[in-house]
Design an enzyme around this catalytic site. Structure first.
Site, PDB file in Angstrom:
ATOM      1  N   ASP A   1       2.818   2.615   7.909  1.00 57.47           N
ATOM      2  CA  ASP A   1       1.548   1.917   7.690  1.00 57.47           C
ATOM      3  C   ASP A   1       1.752   0.575   6.988  1.00 57.47           C
ATOM      4  O   ASP A   1       1.543   0.438   5.788  1.00 57.47           O
ATOM      5  CB  ASP A   1       0.551   2.776   6.918  1.00 57.47           C
ATOM      6  CG  ASP A   1      -0.855   2.182   6.937  1.00 57.47           C
ATOM      7  OD1 ASP A   1      -1.039   1.075   7.498  1.00 57.47           O
ATOM      8  OD2 ASP A   1      -1.779   2.807   6.385  1.00 57.47           O
TER       9      ASP A   1
ATOM     10  N   ASN B   1       1.523   7.323   2.883  1.00 56.05           N
ATOM     11  CA  ASN B   1       2.178   6.345   3.751  1.00 56.05           C
ATOM     12  C   ASN B   1       3.689   6.541   3.784  1.00 56.05           C
ATOM     13  O   ASN B   1       4.435   5.625   4.149  1.00 56.05           O
ATOM     14  CB  ASN B   1       1.845   4.922   3.315  1.00 56.05           C
ATOM     15  CG  ASN B   1       0.426   4.542   3.678  1.00 56.05           C
ATOM     16  OD1 ASN B   1      -0.190   5.158   4.534  1.00 56.05           O
ATOM     17  ND2 ASN B   1      -0.105   3.533   3.022  1.00 56.05           N
TER      18      ASN B   1
ATOM     19  N   LYS C   1       2.138   4.631  -1.017  1.00 57.46           N
ATOM     20  CA  LYS C   1       1.556   5.846  -1.589  1.00 57.46           C
ATOM     21  C   LYS C   1       2.107   7.027  -0.801  1.00 57.46           C
ATOM     22  O   LYS C   1       2.645   6.847   0.297  1.00 57.46           O
ATOM     23  CB  LYS C   1       0.027   5.808  -1.518  1.00 57.46           C
ATOM     24  CG  LYS C   1      -0.511   5.620  -0.104  1.00 57.46           C
ATOM     25  CD  LYS C   1      -2.014   5.427  -0.120  1.00 57.46           C
ATOM     26  CE  LYS C   1      -2.534   5.132   1.293  1.00 57.46           C
ATOM     27  NZ  LYS C   1      -3.974   4.905   1.302  1.00 57.46           N
TER      28      LYS C   1
ATOM     29  N   THR D   1      -4.447   1.205  -2.883  1.00 54.82           N
ATOM     30  CA  THR D   1      -5.080   2.476  -3.206  1.00 54.82           C
ATOM     31  C   THR D   1      -5.103   2.634  -4.728  1.00 54.82           C
ATOM     32  O   THR D   1      -4.070   2.459  -5.374  1.00 54.82           O
ATOM     33  CB  THR D   1      -4.288   3.620  -2.549  1.00 54.82           C
ATOM     34  OG1 THR D   1      -4.263   3.379  -1.133  1.00 54.82           O
ATOM     35  CG2 THR D   1      -4.937   4.962  -2.821  1.00 54.82           C
TER      36      THR D   1
ATOM     37  N   ASP E   1       0.855  -1.200   0.000  1.00 52.83           N
ATOM     38  CA  ASP E   1       0.000   0.000   0.000  1.00 52.83           C
ATOM     39  C   ASP E   1       0.884   1.241   0.000  1.00 52.83           C
ATOM     40  O   ASP E   1       0.636   2.194   0.735  1.00 52.83           O
ATOM     41  CB  ASP E   1      -0.935  -0.003   1.208  1.00 52.83           C
ATOM     42  CG  ASP E   1      -2.052   1.044   1.083  1.00 52.83           C
ATOM     43  OD1 ASP E   1      -2.369   1.447  -0.058  1.00 52.83           O
ATOM     44  OD2 ASP E   1      -2.600   1.445   2.121  1.00 52.83           O
TER      45      ASP E   1
END
Length: 142
Positions: free
Chosen positions: A74, A58, A55, A92, A53
Site C-alpha cells: 500500500d 500495510n 502500520k 493512521t 502510512d
C-alpha cells in the site's frame, strides 16, 4: 501480451498475524520482524521514497507460520522526498509521526512508525490511546 505475476501472500496482514497469537509473540520473533521492516525501509529510503502510512495492516505476511517473511504494501500515500520535505498531514493515528501531523513529513516519519510497530510487537499494545482519533493524535503530539 503483458503478463503480471503477483506473489501469493497467504499469511494475511501483520495485525491479523498478531491477533491470531493473542498479540503475544516472543521477543526473538519481534526482533526478526522489526529487522525485516527496518531493512525494507532502508531500501526504500535509499531511493528517497517514504511510505508515509506504515502500520501492521500495510505489512503482509508471506505465510501464517512463525518463521514467515513479510512484505510492505500500500504505497498510496508514499512520496519521493528529501529528508526535509514539507507535505500535508496524512497517515493512521496510532502510527503517524508528529512531524507528519505538523506537515513536516520526511523519511524519518517511517522510522517513527517502525518504533510504534516494534512497541506493539513487544508489548501487544499501542503506545498512544484515546477515545477517538483526535485524542490519539493529541497524545502523539503532546
Amino acid at each position: 501480451y503483458i503478463y503480471i505475476v503477483m506473489e501469493n501472500l497467504s499469511g494475511g496482514d501483520l495485525f491479523t498475524y498478531l491477533e491470531k497469537r493473542n498479540f503475544e509473540i516472543k521477543e526473538k520473533r519481534s526482533r526478526q520482524l522489526s529487522h525485516q521492516i527496518a531493512t525494507a525501509l532502508y531500501y526504500l529510503h535509499s531511493f528517497g521514497v517514504a511510505h508515509r502510512d506504515l502500520k501492521p495492516e500495510n505489512i503482509l505476511m508471506v505465510t501464517d507460520d512463525d518463521t514467515s517473511d513479510l512484505k510492505i504494501v500500500d504505497f498510496g500515500l508514499s512520496k519521493t522526498l528529501s529528508a526535509h520535505y514539507k507535505s500535508h498531514a496524512s497517515g493512521t493515528p496510532y502510527y503517524v509521526a508528529p512531524e507528519t501531523l505538523l506537515e513536516q513529513s520526511s523519511i524519518k516519519s517511517d522510522i517513527w512508525s517502525l518504533g510504534v510497530i516494534t512497541y506493539c510487537l513487544l508489548s501487544g499494545t499501542v503506545p498512544f490511546v484515546g477515545a477517538n482519533n483526535n485524542e490519539i493524535l493529541h497524545n502523539v503530539l503532546y
